[in-house]
Write an enzyme that holds these catalytic residues in place. Sequence first.
Site, mmCIF file in Angstrom:
data_model
loop_
_atom_site.group_PDB
_atom_site.id
_atom_site.type_symbol
_atom_site.label_atom_id
_atom_site.label_comp_id
_atom_site.label_asym_id
_atom_site.label_seq_id
_atom_site.Cartn_x
_atom_site.Cartn_y
_atom_site.Cartn_z
ATOM 1 N N SER A 167 0.877 -1.187 0.000
ATOM 2 C CA SER A 167 0.000 0.000 0.000
ATOM 3 C C SER A 167 0.903 1.222 0.000
ATOM 4 O O SER A 167 1.531 1.527 1.014
ATOM 5 C CB SER A 167 -0.875 0.025 1.254
ATOM 6 O OG SER A 167 -1.639 -1.135 1.361
ATOM 7 N N LYS B 225 -7.408 1.628 -2.556
ATOM 8 C CA LYS B 225 -6.993 1.235 -1.195
ATOM 9 C C LYS B 225 -7.101 2.431 -0.238
ATOM 10 O O LYS B 225 -7.532 2.297 0.913
ATOM 11 C CB LYS B 225 -5.561 0.695 -1.238
ATOM 12 C CG LYS B 225 -4.921 0.432 0.091
ATOM 13 C CD LYS B 225 -5.474 -0.785 0.810
ATOM 14 C CE LYS B 225 -4.811 -0.955 2.172
ATOM 15 N NZ LYS B 225 -5.342 -2.074 2.934
ATOM 16 N N LYS C 40 0.352 5.689 8.220
ATOM 17 C CA LYS C 40 1.045 5.688 6.920
ATOM 18 C C LYS C 40 0.025 5.853 5.781
ATOM 19 O O LYS C 40 0.212 6.676 4.878
ATOM 20 C CB LYS C 40 1.818 4.370 6.781
ATOM 21 C CG LYS C 40 2.630 4.208 5.544
ATOM 22 C CD LYS C 40 2.000 3.344 4.492
ATOM 23 C CE LYS C 40 1.730 1.923 4.898
ATOM 24 N NZ LYS C 40 1.201 1.096 3.828
HETATM 25 P P1 NAD Z 1 5.878 -5.914 7.232
HETATM 26 O O1 NAD Z 1 6.625 -4.764 7.789
HETATM 27 O O2 NAD Z 1 5.520 -7.053 8.138
HETATM 28 O O3 NAD Z 1 6.687 -6.556 5.986
HETATM 29 C C1 NAD Z 1 7.431 -5.813 5.064
HETATM 30 C C2 NAD Z 1 8.639 -6.645 4.656
HETATM 31 O O4 NAD Z 1 9.400 -5.879 3.707
HETATM 32 C C3 NAD Z 1 9.593 -6.948 5.824
HETATM 33 O O5 NAD Z 1 9.852 -8.340 5.874
HETATM 34 C C4 NAD Z 1 10.847 -6.141 5.502
HETATM 35 O O6 NAD Z 1 12.045 -6.757 5.951
HETATM 36 C C5 NAD Z 1 10.773 -6.098 3.995
HETATM 37 N N1 NAD Z 1 11.579 -5.003 3.410
HETATM 38 C C6 NAD Z 1 11.597 -3.702 3.777
HETATM 39 N N2 NAD Z 1 12.467 -3.015 3.007
HETATM 40 C C7 NAD Z 1 13.000 -3.920 2.150
HETATM 41 C C8 NAD Z 1 13.962 -3.829 1.114
HETATM 42 N N3 NAD Z 1 14.551 -2.657 0.811
HETATM 43 N N4 NAD Z 1 14.282 -4.946 0.424
HETATM 44 C C9 NAD Z 1 13.682 -6.135 0.740
HETATM 45 N N5 NAD Z 1 12.774 -6.281 1.708
HETATM 46 C C10 NAD Z 1 12.437 -5.188 2.403
HETATM 47 O O7 NAD Z 1 4.581 -5.288 6.567
HETATM 48 P P2 NAD Z 1 3.218 -6.059 6.208
HETATM 49 O O8 NAD Z 1 2.292 -6.005 7.378
HETATM 50 O O9 NAD Z 1 3.527 -7.358 5.562
HETATM 51 O O10 NAD Z 1 2.594 -5.032 5.141
HETATM 52 C C11 NAD Z 1 3.069 -4.938 3.808
HETATM 53 C C12 NAD Z 1 2.164 -3.978 3.065
HETATM 54 O O11 NAD Z 1 0.819 -4.478 3.075
HETATM 55 C C13 NAD Z 1 2.097 -2.569 3.690
HETATM 56 O O12 NAD Z 1 2.075 -1.601 2.680
HETATM 57 C C14 NAD Z 1 0.790 -2.601 4.478
HETATM 58 O O13 NAD Z 1 0.227 -1.304 4.622
HETATM 59 C C15 NAD Z 1 -0.060 -3.495 3.606
HETATM 60 N N6 NAD Z 1 -1.141 -4.183 4.319
HETATM 61 C C16 NAD Z 1 -0.909 -4.721 5.547
HETATM 62 C C17 NAD Z 1 -1.962 -5.359 6.223
HETATM 63 C C18 NAD Z 1 -1.745 -5.953 7.597
HETATM 64 O O14 NAD Z 1 -2.749 -6.291 8.245
HETATM 65 N N7 NAD Z 1 -0.515 -6.133 8.060
HETATM 66 C C19 NAD Z 1 -3.244 -5.441 5.631
HETATM 67 C C20 NAD Z 1 -3.439 -4.921 4.355
HETATM 68 C C21 NAD Z 1 -2.362 -4.284 3.704
#
Ligand code: NAD
Length: 294
Positions: free
Chosen positions: A96, A170, A238
């Site tokens: 997102s 979104k 965010k």
């Molecule tokens: P998260 O922080 O758990 O996972 C993100 C991953 O990206 C981490 O494992 C991190 O190490 C990796 N990362 C960061 N920078 C990086 C880089 N430069 N190279 C490689 N890997 C890298 O986040 P999440 O909860 O999985 O959310 C991911 C997306 O989905 C976000 O945009 C969030 O808003 C969206 N989202 C989350 C949820 C939820 O309930 N958690 C629901 C809907 C949407």
Amino acid sequence: MSTIGFIGLGIMGKPMAKNLLAGGLSLVVYDVVSAAVDEVVAAGATKGTSPKDVAEKSDIVVTMLPNSPHVREVVCGKNGILEGTKRGQIVVDMSSIAPLASRELGAMLAEKGAEMLDAPVSGGQEKAEKGTLAIMVGGSEASYEKVKDILALMGKSTLVGELGAGQTTKLVNQTIVAINIAAVAEGMAFAKKAGVDPEKVFQAIRGGLAGSQCMEDKAPRMFEGRYNPGFRINLHIKDLTNVLETSRSLHMSMPLAAQLMEMFQNLAGEGHETLDHGALGLFYEKLNSLSLKK
Ligand code: NAD
């Protein structure tokens, strides 16, 4: 058979990647956290050494990263996707992020003959695990047709428009959800202050026009003080930052979204940024010196 690259194996990305493996796809994966990579490799994926390496070895690359700067870094940073991409490759960004960032990155990929789709999701960890996410896709119909079956392993997708339209959808979702939760908290706080049991109010009105999925999920949380995530307040901040930056660039007024940002900032300032966004109940409890708990 196509090889899929998957970058970003966090709360959401890890189960989504595992669902692609369970669907019989061949995966090359990368994350800056090596333990996350090891876990998905143990489930059958191949380890990638950088976004460039993943792009070189894949036909389609999926990214699931926190926010716009992370996607920028993975696409155009050193050893990024742009260095390894090829003509005809499709990059599906399921993070997102800001719609403007999607369009900028899509233009850079297009210069190399690749195409970007933005495909953010709604549903959280549980739906990511079950493969039942709602996926909002922006981009060309031709590329969407090529990835539709892959998206189906993670949830139900809908093509909503050109690149950036998925992110806009979104942000609409996140605006409506935040306002709805605050409406539930405000209403229940009013009931309490006026001397009527909020739980009885909930039972009385949940089947009427005020009833909603937000009320069903968040009102019981407020009555129990149960604010484990869920969807964390820092992620909603965010998303609202992206909402307000976008609306301001359009000279559009969104008074309710702006109010919600202030409420979430207050909660974050009180140390609650990792609680579920239903903790807007706490904001109203403090504002009115009351408790919503049973
Ligand atoms: P998260 O922080 O758990 O996972 C993100 C991953 O990206 C981490 O494992 C991190 O190490 C990796 N990362 C960061 N920078 C990086 C880089 N430069 N190279 C490689 N890997 C890298 O986040 P999440 O909860 O999985 O959310 C991911 C997306 O989905 C976000 O945009 C969030 O808003 C969206 N989202 C989350 C949820 C939820 O309930 N958690 C629901 C809907 C949407």
